[in-house]
Design an enzyme around this catalytic site. Sequence first.
Site, PDB file in Angstrom:
ATOM      1  N   TYR A 142      15.235  15.192  77.414  1.00 54.83           N
ATOM      2  CA  TYR A 142      16.192  15.096  76.313  1.00 54.83           C
ATOM      3  C   TYR A 142      15.755  14.141  75.207  1.00 54.83           C
ATOM      4  CZ  TYR A 142      19.068  17.477  79.815  1.00 54.83           C
ATOM      5  OH  TYR A 142      19.527  18.364  80.757  1.00 54.83           O
ATOM      6  N   ASP A 205      28.457  17.347  82.082  1.00 53.42           N
ATOM      7  CA  ASP A 205      27.006  17.141  81.968  1.00 53.42           C
ATOM      8  C   ASP A 205      26.758  15.960  81.038  1.00 53.42           C
ATOM      9  OD1 ASP A 205      24.070  17.644  81.719  1.00 53.42           O
ATOM     10  OD2 ASP A 205      24.571  19.571  82.621  1.00 53.42           O
ATOM     11  N   PHE A 233      27.044  11.648  86.009  1.00 53.10           N
ATOM     12  CA  PHE A 233      27.715  11.784  87.316  1.00 53.10           C
ATOM     13  C   PHE A 233      27.344  10.691  88.312  1.00 53.10           C
ATOM     14  CE2 PHE A 233      24.803  15.776  87.796  1.00 53.10           C
ATOM     15  CZ  PHE A 233      23.709  15.043  88.275  1.00 53.10           C
ATOM     16  N   HIS A 251      18.588  19.484  94.215  1.00 49.50           N
ATOM     17  CA  HIS A 251      17.130  19.559  94.404  1.00 49.50           C
ATOM     18  C   HIS A 251      16.353  18.681  93.412  1.00 49.50           C
ATOM     19  CE1 HIS A 251      16.006  23.161  91.520  1.00 49.50           C
ATOM     20  NE2 HIS A 251      16.718  22.254  90.906  1.00 49.50           N
ATOM     21  N   ASN A 298       7.119  22.747  92.618  1.00 50.37           N
ATOM     22  CA  ASN A 298       7.594  22.629  91.231  1.00 50.37           C
ATOM     23  C   ASN A 298       8.463  21.374  91.079  1.00 50.37           C
ATOM     24  OD1 ASN A 298       8.077  23.520  88.570  1.00 50.37           O
ATOM     25  ND2 ASN A 298       9.979  24.494  89.189  1.00 50.37           N
ATOM     26  N   GLN A 302       7.632  17.612  88.833  1.00 51.49           N
ATOM     27  CA  GLN A 302       8.480  17.183  87.716  1.00 51.49           C
ATOM     28  C   GLN A 302       9.696  16.343  88.074  1.00 51.49           C
ATOM     29  OE1 GLN A 302      10.679  20.115  85.572  1.00 51.49           O
ATOM     30  NE2 GLN A 302      10.478  21.656  87.163  1.00 51.49           N
TER      31      GLN A 302
HETATM   32  N1  SAM Z   1      23.652  23.810  86.927  1.00 56.95           N
HETATM   33  C1  SAM Z   1      22.731  24.413  85.987  1.00 56.95           C
HETATM   34  C2  SAM Z   1      22.029  25.617  86.607  1.00 56.95           C
HETATM   35  O1  SAM Z   1      22.244  25.904  87.787  1.00 56.95           O
HETATM   36  O2  SAM Z   1      21.278  26.288  85.901  1.00 56.95           O
HETATM   37  C3  SAM Z   1      21.717  23.410  85.460  1.00 56.95           C
HETATM   38  C4  SAM Z   1      20.795  22.835  86.485  1.00 56.95           C
HETATM   39  S1  SAM Z   1      19.650  21.656  85.802  1.00 56.95           S
HETATM   40  C5  SAM Z   1      18.320  21.739  86.931  1.00 56.95           C
HETATM   41  C6  SAM Z   1      20.398  20.093  86.210  1.00 56.95           C
HETATM   42  C7  SAM Z   1      21.537  19.712  85.281  1.00 56.95           C
HETATM   43  O3  SAM Z   1      22.046  18.425  85.710  1.00 56.95           O
HETATM   44  C8  SAM Z   1      21.116  19.560  83.824  1.00 56.95           C
HETATM   45  O4  SAM Z   1      21.983  20.275  83.005  1.00 56.95           O
HETATM   46  C9  SAM Z   1      21.225  18.062  83.595  1.00 56.95           C
HETATM   47  O5  SAM Z   1      21.523  17.703  82.259  1.00 56.95           O
HETATM   48  C10 SAM Z   1      22.325  17.663  84.553  1.00 56.95           C
HETATM   49  N2  SAM Z   1      22.282  16.234  84.879  1.00 56.95           N
HETATM   50  C11 SAM Z   1      21.205  15.508  85.241  1.00 56.95           C
HETATM   51  N3  SAM Z   1      21.516  14.226  85.452  1.00 56.95           N
HETATM   52  C12 SAM Z   1      22.853  14.124  85.205  1.00 56.95           C
HETATM   53  C13 SAM Z   1      23.765  13.043  85.251  1.00 56.95           C
HETATM   54  N4  SAM Z   1      23.363  11.825  85.591  1.00 56.95           N
HETATM   55  N5  SAM Z   1      25.053  13.290  84.949  1.00 56.95           N
HETATM   56  C14 SAM Z   1      25.466  14.548  84.586  1.00 56.95           C
HETATM   57  N6  SAM Z   1      24.640  15.614  84.548  1.00 56.95           N
HETATM   58  C15 SAM Z   1      23.346  15.411  84.843  1.00 56.95           C
END
Ligand code: SAM
Length: 342
Positions: A142, A205, A233, A251, A298, A302
């Site tokens: 981001y 999010d 979160f 994951h 993967n 990352q």
């Molecule tokens: N749930 C979606 C999906 O299944 O396609 C997105 C999965 S993506 C791998 C992980 C998501 O968790 C991202 O949108 C990211 O911004 C959010 N995320 C990561 N850390 C976070 C945090 N500390 N608080 C809230 N959201 C978070």
Amino acid sequence: VSESAAKLPSKILELMDGFRASKALFVASKLKIFDHLKDKCPLKAVDIANEVGTSICGTERLLDACAALGLLEKTPQGYSNTDSANTYLTLDGEYSLHGYIIHSNDHLWPLFTNLESAVKEGSRQNHRAFGRKAEDLFKDYYHSQEVKQRFMAAMHSIAHLTARDVATAFDLSQFKSACDLGGCTGALAHELVQIYPNLKVTVFDLPEVIANTSYFQPSRQHTAPVTFVSGDFFEDNLPEADLYILSRVLHDWPDEKINVLLSKISSVCKPGCGILLAEMVLDDEKKNRSTVLLQSLNMLVQTEGKERSGSEYRELLEQHGFTNVKIRLMGNLLDVVLCVKT
Ligand code: SAM
């Protein structure tokens, strides 16, 4: 098939070639070849090269490779899209994977180039691939609007493809409200409100993501609106809900961070409230599902996370008072786990 050909190690040869096929798909997608061919009569290589602005000889080889891989059809009149290219490979296809393909080319490919270092060091490789490594992967995603937009488009495309299966894996009609933690663009949330019209769905999010969600909303909406709330979160109060959803979230993280998150959810969950996980679930011996095991690599290049088995998810959930853990293996991109707080 001649006898000597039959003896060739076809599986190994196919794996050796795998990256070439992936790259051919990625380049054809980047050049928007499938978009140029959409809804058109067959086009010759020279016409496509002129439209796209590429060399004729290179374009012809790429088109031939795509046709041999089953992505295009080749006839004496020229090249045209297969039905599957129209649905999955064009930008505006019904289940377009364009976003995920561009993410794979621009982000995952450079990271995978450093897989050897990731295996040696046991850690993510953002610094080697992109020259910087923030404290977690989302800060890396981001920091720039362009990288964030690309990541969100990737998540949106894959989540839209799997949303119906996730939403219907279990009957969720006993829940009145759901909060999709890390719900990103709201692709799953929109599917949920269509299937369960009485369910109030909130997407939670990070602020950087929530500020950017409008681009991904359906143009015509006949359902109750989805609410978007921004926060962290790990740090902030979670919106109240009967069902907390974590899709492709656990994951990304090591057990310690998952325990922080599950403990927060558990503390706001009343008895009878639930958690729905959507993840690729490994068999307990971690030997049967190559797609999931490659996804775990993967995650290595990352993130600080990994793919886990059904027993591992069950143990994590039970430690926080969630029982009656049911796992539905969907056999495709995501499996689904439901449990309730007792
Ligand atoms: N749930 C979606 C999906 O299944 O396609 C997105 C999965 S993506 C791998 C992980 C998501 O968790 C991202 O949108 C990211 O911004 C959010 N995320 C990561 N850390 C976070 C945090 N500390 N608080 C809230 N959201 C978070």
